[in-house]
Design an enzyme around this catalytic site. Structure first.
Site: not given
Length: 331
Positions: A195, A223, A241
Protein backbone atom coordinates in the site's frame (compact mmCIF):
# COMPACT_ATOMS: atom_id res chain seq x y z
CA UNK A 1 -55.63 8.02 -9.52
CA UNK A 2 -52.64 6.14 -8.07
CA UNK A 3 -52.96 3.71 -5.18
CA UNK A 4 -52.81 5.63 -1.83
CA UNK A 5 -50.76 2.78 -0.31
CA UNK A 6 -48.18 3.13 -3.04
CA UNK A 7 -48.14 6.90 -2.53
CA UNK A 8 -47.42 6.32 1.16
CA UNK A 9 -44.66 3.88 0.29
CA UNK A 10 -43.09 6.39 -2.09
CA UNK A 11 -43.38 9.16 0.53
CA UNK A 12 -41.44 7.02 3.03
CA UNK A 13 -38.74 6.32 0.47
CA UNK A 14 -38.24 9.95 -0.55
CA UNK A 15 -38.05 10.91 3.13
CA UNK A 16 -35.13 8.57 3.75
CA UNK A 17 -32.74 11.45 4.41
CA UNK A 18 -34.81 12.34 7.48
CA UNK A 19 -33.70 9.07 9.07
CA UNK A 20 -30.10 9.47 7.96
CA UNK A 21 -29.84 12.90 9.54
CA UNK A 22 -31.65 12.13 12.81
CA UNK A 23 -29.45 9.08 13.42
CA UNK A 24 -26.37 11.10 12.44
CA UNK A 25 -27.16 13.82 14.99
CA UNK A 26 -27.72 11.27 17.75
CA UNK A 27 -24.42 9.57 16.89
CA UNK A 28 -22.55 12.88 16.68
CA UNK A 29 -23.88 13.92 20.10
CA UNK A 30 -23.02 10.57 21.65
CA UNK A 31 -26.56 10.01 22.95
CA UNK A 32 -26.10 6.23 23.21
CA UNK A 33 -23.00 6.68 25.38
CA UNK A 34 -24.88 9.04 27.69
CA UNK A 35 -27.60 6.40 28.14
CA UNK A 36 -25.44 3.32 28.65
CA UNK A 37 -25.66 3.62 32.45
CA UNK A 38 -29.42 4.07 32.49
CA UNK A 39 -32.38 6.24 31.37
CA UNK A 40 -32.13 10.03 31.32
CA UNK A 41 -34.50 12.87 30.56
CA UNK A 42 -34.10 15.12 27.54
CA UNK A 43 -33.18 17.91 29.96
CA UNK A 44 -30.31 15.84 31.40
CA UNK A 45 -29.15 14.80 27.94
CA UNK A 46 -29.32 18.37 26.68
CA UNK A 47 -27.17 19.55 29.54
CA UNK A 48 -24.63 16.79 28.84
CA UNK A 49 -24.52 17.50 25.10
CA UNK A 50 -24.85 21.28 25.04
CA UNK A 51 -28.10 21.25 23.08
CA UNK A 52 -31.56 22.82 23.36
CA UNK A 53 -33.71 20.61 25.67
CA UNK A 54 -36.96 20.91 23.72
CA UNK A 55 -35.28 20.46 20.35
CA UNK A 56 -33.37 17.42 21.61
CA UNK A 57 -36.57 15.93 23.02
CA UNK A 58 -38.21 16.24 19.62
CA UNK A 59 -35.26 14.51 17.97
CA UNK A 60 -35.30 11.65 20.48
CA UNK A 61 -39.06 11.27 20.25
CA UNK A 62 -38.76 10.80 16.49
CA UNK A 63 -35.96 8.27 16.90
CA UNK A 64 -37.94 6.38 19.53
CA UNK A 65 -40.75 6.00 16.97
CA UNK A 66 -38.38 3.92 14.80
CA UNK A 67 -37.03 1.86 17.72
CA UNK A 68 -33.84 3.84 18.20
CA UNK A 69 -34.17 4.73 21.91
CA UNK A 70 -37.37 4.36 23.90
CA UNK A 71 -39.29 6.91 25.97
CA UNK A 72 -41.03 6.06 29.22
CA UNK A 73 -42.34 8.61 31.72
CA UNK A 74 -40.26 11.38 30.15
CA UNK A 75 -36.97 9.48 30.24
CA UNK A 76 -35.14 7.91 27.32
CA UNK A 77 -33.31 4.59 27.34
CA UNK A 78 -31.36 2.39 24.98
CA UNK A 79 -33.07 -0.16 22.76
CA UNK A 80 -31.26 -3.10 21.08
CA UNK A 81 -31.03 -1.02 17.91
CA UNK A 82 -29.70 2.02 19.77
CA UNK A 83 -27.09 -0.17 21.48
CA UNK A 84 -25.52 -0.65 18.05
CA UNK A 85 -24.39 2.98 18.26
CA UNK A 86 -22.15 1.99 21.18
CA UNK A 87 -20.04 0.06 18.69
CA UNK A 88 -17.33 2.45 17.42
CA UNK A 89 -17.58 1.24 13.82
CA UNK A 90 -21.38 1.54 13.69
CA UNK A 91 -21.24 5.00 15.24
CA UNK A 92 -18.54 6.02 12.74
CA UNK A 93 -20.66 4.75 9.85
CA UNK A 94 -23.71 6.72 11.03
CA UNK A 95 -21.59 9.85 11.48
CA UNK A 96 -19.80 9.51 8.15
CA UNK A 97 -23.02 8.85 6.22
CA UNK A 98 -24.65 11.96 7.68
CA UNK A 99 -21.62 14.21 7.42
CA UNK A 100 -19.22 14.48 4.47
CA UNK A 101 -20.81 11.65 2.47
CA UNK A 102 -24.24 13.25 2.82
CA UNK A 103 -23.02 16.46 1.21
CA UNK A 104 -21.59 14.55 -1.74
CA UNK A 105 -24.82 12.59 -2.26
CA UNK A 106 -26.63 15.92 -2.50
CA UNK A 107 -24.88 16.24 -5.89
CA UNK A 108 -25.91 12.83 -7.22
CA UNK A 109 -27.67 14.55 -10.11
CA UNK A 110 -24.31 16.03 -11.16
CA UNK A 111 -22.76 12.55 -11.26
CA UNK A 112 -25.64 11.16 -13.30
CA UNK A 113 -25.44 14.05 -15.75
CA UNK A 114 -21.66 13.95 -16.17
CA UNK A 115 -20.46 10.54 -14.98
CA UNK A 116 -17.96 12.41 -12.76
CA UNK A 117 -17.44 12.26 -9.01
CA UNK A 118 -19.88 14.43 -7.04
CA UNK A 119 -17.44 14.31 -4.12
CA UNK A 120 -14.79 16.09 -6.17
CA UNK A 121 -17.33 18.72 -7.20
CA UNK A 122 -18.26 19.42 -3.56
CA UNK A 123 -14.83 19.18 -1.94
CA UNK A 124 -12.54 20.09 -4.83
CA UNK A 125 -10.37 16.98 -4.59
CA UNK A 126 -10.59 13.17 -4.83
CA UNK A 127 -12.06 11.43 -1.81
CA UNK A 128 -8.86 9.61 -0.80
CA UNK A 129 -6.89 12.87 -0.93
CA UNK A 130 -9.57 14.49 1.23
CA UNK A 131 -9.42 11.67 3.78
CA UNK A 132 -5.61 11.73 3.98
CA UNK A 133 -5.54 15.52 4.43
CA UNK A 134 -8.36 15.70 7.01
CA UNK A 135 -7.63 13.57 10.09
CA UNK A 136 -11.14 13.53 11.59
CA UNK A 137 -13.00 12.33 8.47
CA UNK A 138 -10.11 9.97 7.77
CA UNK A 139 -10.44 8.44 11.23
CA UNK A 140 -14.21 8.11 10.79
CA UNK A 141 -13.73 6.33 7.48
CA UNK A 142 -11.19 3.90 8.97
CA UNK A 143 -13.45 3.10 11.93
CA UNK A 144 -16.51 2.60 9.72
CA UNK A 145 -14.65 0.32 7.32
CA UNK A 146 -13.25 -1.78 10.18
CA UNK A 147 -16.77 -2.87 11.13
CA UNK A 148 -17.86 -3.53 7.55
CA UNK A 149 -14.67 -5.35 6.57
CA UNK A 150 -14.57 -7.42 9.73
CA UNK A 151 -17.85 -9.12 8.85
CA UNK A 152 -16.76 -9.58 5.26
CA UNK A 153 -13.42 -11.14 6.22
CA UNK A 154 -15.06 -13.90 8.23
CA UNK A 155 -17.50 -14.61 5.41
CA UNK A 156 -14.68 -14.68 2.85
CA UNK A 157 -12.62 -17.12 4.92
CA UNK A 158 -15.64 -19.35 5.39
CA UNK A 159 -16.46 -19.45 1.67
CA UNK A 160 -13.06 -19.51 -0.03
CA UNK A 161 -10.32 -22.06 0.55
CA UNK A 162 -6.84 -20.49 0.45
CA UNK A 163 -5.12 -23.87 0.87
CA UNK A 164 -2.14 -24.28 -1.43
CA UNK A 165 -1.23 -20.60 -1.59
CA UNK A 166 2.35 -20.31 -0.37
CA UNK A 167 2.68 -16.52 -0.61
CA UNK A 168 -0.30 -14.16 -0.74
CA UNK A 169 0.06 -10.49 -1.71
CA UNK A 170 -2.63 -8.17 -0.38
CA UNK A 171 -2.65 -5.26 -2.82
CA UNK A 172 -3.95 -2.06 -1.23
CA UNK A 173 -4.05 -3.95 2.05
CA UNK A 174 -4.29 -0.86 4.26
CA UNK A 175 -3.95 -1.56 7.97
CA UNK A 176 -3.34 -5.27 7.43
CA UNK A 177 -6.56 -6.57 8.99
CA UNK A 178 -7.43 -8.81 6.01
CA UNK A 179 -4.08 -10.50 5.55
CA UNK A 180 -3.71 -10.86 9.32
CA UNK A 181 -6.93 -12.89 9.48
CA UNK A 182 -5.87 -15.04 6.50
CA UNK A 183 -2.37 -15.74 7.84
CA UNK A 184 -3.77 -16.70 11.23
CA UNK A 185 -6.05 -19.28 9.61
CA UNK A 186 -3.32 -20.60 7.29
CA UNK A 187 -0.13 -20.87 9.41
CA UNK A 188 2.02 -22.21 6.55
CA UNK A 189 1.31 -19.17 4.36
CA UNK A 190 3.61 -16.17 3.90
CA UNK A 191 2.25 -12.71 3.18
CA UNK A 192 3.10 -9.49 1.39
CA UNK A 193 1.15 -6.34 2.16
CA UNK A 194 1.37 -3.53 -0.35
CA UNK A 195 0.00 0.00 0.00
CA UNK A 196 1.02 3.65 0.01
CA UNK A 197 3.89 4.52 2.33
CA UNK A 198 1.61 6.77 4.40
CA UNK A 199 -0.23 3.82 5.97
CA UNK A 200 2.75 1.52 6.47
CA UNK A 201 3.59 2.55 10.03
CA UNK A 202 0.12 1.65 11.23
CA UNK A 203 0.30 -1.62 9.28
CA UNK A 204 3.63 -2.49 10.87
CA UNK A 205 2.22 -1.92 14.35
CA UNK A 206 -0.82 -4.11 13.66
CA UNK A 207 1.33 -6.96 12.32
CA UNK A 208 3.52 -6.75 15.41
CA UNK A 209 0.51 -6.99 17.72
CA UNK A 210 -0.69 -10.03 15.75
CA UNK A 211 2.77 -11.63 15.99
CA UNK A 212 3.09 -11.86 12.22
CA UNK A 213 6.10 -9.66 11.44
CA UNK A 214 8.16 -12.72 10.52
CA UNK A 215 5.56 -14.04 8.07
CA UNK A 216 4.41 -10.87 6.32
CA UNK A 217 6.61 -8.51 4.34
CA UNK A 218 5.56 -4.85 4.09
CA UNK A 219 6.18 -3.22 0.71
CA UNK A 220 5.26 0.45 0.16
CA UNK A 221 4.28 1.62 -3.30
CA UNK A 222 1.59 2.70 -5.72
CA UNK A 223 -0.43 0.04 -7.54
CA UNK A 224 -0.89 2.35 -10.52
CA UNK A 225 2.86 2.07 -11.10
CA UNK A 226 3.71 -1.52 -10.16
CA UNK A 227 3.02 -4.23 -7.59
CA UNK A 228 5.64 -6.46 -5.94
CA UNK A 229 6.56 -9.77 -7.57
CA UNK A 230 7.09 -12.97 -5.64
CA UNK A 231 3.57 -14.06 -4.72
CA UNK A 232 1.57 -16.90 -6.20
CA UNK A 233 -1.76 -15.21 -5.44
CA UNK A 234 -2.72 -11.53 -5.53
CA UNK A 235 -5.68 -10.41 -3.44
CA UNK A 236 -7.55 -7.11 -3.79
CA UNK A 237 -10.57 -6.41 -1.63
CA UNK A 238 -12.64 -3.30 -2.39
CA UNK A 239 -9.87 -1.91 -4.58
CA UNK A 240 -11.14 -2.40 -8.13
CA UNK A 241 -14.59 -0.95 -7.35
CA UNK A 242 -12.99 2.39 -6.44
CA UNK A 243 -11.86 3.01 -10.02
CA UNK A 244 -13.18 3.32 -13.55
CA UNK A 245 -12.29 0.75 -16.20
CA UNK A 246 -9.10 2.48 -17.37
CA UNK A 247 -7.60 2.77 -13.89
CA UNK A 248 -8.79 -0.73 -12.95
CA UNK A 249 -7.08 -2.12 -16.03
CA UNK A 250 -3.83 -0.43 -15.05
CA UNK A 251 -3.97 -2.18 -11.67
CA UNK A 252 -4.86 -5.56 -13.19
CA UNK A 253 -2.11 -5.34 -15.81
CA UNK A 254 0.43 -4.48 -13.12
CA UNK A 255 -0.69 -7.56 -11.20
CA UNK A 256 -0.39 -9.65 -14.34
CA UNK A 257 3.12 -8.37 -14.97
CA UNK A 258 4.19 -9.31 -11.44
CA UNK A 259 2.56 -12.74 -11.56
CA UNK A 260 3.86 -16.07 -12.84
CA UNK A 261 1.79 -18.05 -15.31
CA UNK A 262 0.39 -20.34 -12.60
CA UNK A 263 -0.65 -17.53 -10.28
CA UNK A 264 -4.08 -16.60 -9.02
CA UNK A 265 -5.94 -13.29 -9.00
CA UNK A 266 -8.50 -12.88 -6.20
CA UNK A 267 -10.73 -9.82 -6.53
CA UNK A 268 -13.12 -9.52 -3.57
CA UNK A 269 -16.05 -7.31 -4.50
CA UNK A 270 -19.80 -7.27 -4.87
CA UNK A 271 -21.18 -8.67 -8.12
CA UNK A 272 -24.25 -6.84 -9.36
CA UNK A 273 -27.07 -9.32 -10.10
CA UNK A 274 -29.13 -9.03 -13.28
CA UNK A 275 -32.64 -7.68 -13.74
CA UNK A 276 -34.74 -6.26 -10.93
CA UNK A 277 -33.28 -8.43 -8.20
CA UNK A 278 -32.80 -6.37 -5.02
CA UNK A 279 -29.16 -6.02 -4.03
CA UNK A 280 -27.17 -3.62 -1.88
CA UNK A 281 -24.54 -3.74 -4.64
CA UNK A 282 -26.78 -1.61 -6.85
CA UNK A 283 -26.69 1.21 -4.30
CA UNK A 284 -23.01 0.70 -3.51
CA UNK A 285 -22.54 1.21 -7.23
CA UNK A 286 -24.05 4.69 -6.89
CA UNK A 287 -21.86 5.33 -3.85
CA UNK A 288 -18.81 4.49 -5.94
CA UNK A 289 -19.98 6.83 -8.69
CA UNK A 290 -20.61 9.68 -6.24
CA UNK A 291 -17.37 9.44 -4.26
CA UNK A 292 -14.27 7.89 -5.84
CA UNK A 293 -15.74 7.70 -9.34
CA UNK A 294 -15.63 3.91 -9.52
CA UNK A 295 -18.34 1.28 -9.93
CA UNK A 296 -19.65 -2.12 -8.92
CA UNK A 297 -19.78 -4.55 -11.83
CA UNK A 298 -21.79 -7.47 -13.15
CA UNK A 299 -20.27 -10.88 -13.81
CA UNK A 300 -20.03 -10.12 -17.51
CA UNK A 301 -18.36 -6.76 -16.82
CA UNK A 302 -15.78 -8.50 -14.62
CA UNK A 303 -15.26 -11.13 -17.29
CA UNK A 304 -14.50 -8.44 -19.87
CA UNK A 305 -12.32 -6.46 -17.45
CA UNK A 306 -10.28 -9.54 -16.58
CA UNK A 307 -9.89 -10.42 -20.26
CA UNK A 308 -8.57 -6.95 -21.09
CA UNK A 309 -6.26 -7.07 -18.06
CA UNK A 310 -4.64 -10.34 -19.10
CA UNK A 311 -6.73 -12.81 -17.08
CA UNK A 312 -9.44 -15.39 -17.57
CA UNK A 313 -12.27 -15.37 -15.06
CA UNK A 314 -12.28 -18.89 -13.57
CA UNK A 315 -15.15 -18.75 -11.09
CA UNK A 316 -17.07 -16.57 -8.65
CA UNK A 317 -17.37 -17.80 -5.07
CA UNK A 318 -20.30 -16.24 -3.20
CA UNK A 319 -20.21 -15.53 0.55
CA UNK A 320 -22.83 -14.98 3.22
CA UNK A 321 -22.40 -11.22 2.75
CA UNK A 322 -22.86 -9.18 -0.43
CA UNK A 323 -19.27 -9.73 -1.53
CA UNK A 324 -17.85 -12.57 -3.64
CA UNK A 325 -14.38 -13.85 -4.42
CA UNK A 326 -13.86 -13.39 -8.16
CA UNK A 327 -11.04 -15.70 -9.15
CA UNK A 328 -8.93 -15.21 -12.24
CA UNK A 329 -5.91 -16.89 -13.83
CA UNK A 330 -3.32 -15.42 -16.19
CA UNK A 331 -4.00 -16.00 -19.88
Amino acid sequence: MSDPNLQDQLARLVSGFWYTQTIYVAAKLGIAEHLKDGPKSAQELAQATGTNPRALYRLLRALASISIFAEEEGRFSLTPLAECLLDPSAKAMATMRGDFQYRAWGELLYSVQTGASAFEKVYGKPVFDFLSENPEPGKLFDQAMTGVHGRETGAMLEAYDFTGIKTLADIGGGNGSVITAILKKYPAMQGIIFDLSGVMERTKANLKVAGLEGRCRIVPGNFFQAVPPGADAYLMRHIIHDWDDDKSLTILRNCRQAMDKGGNLLVVEGVVPPGNEPSVSKFFDLAMMVSPGGMERTEEEYRQLFEAGGFTLKRIVSTQTWISVIEGEPK
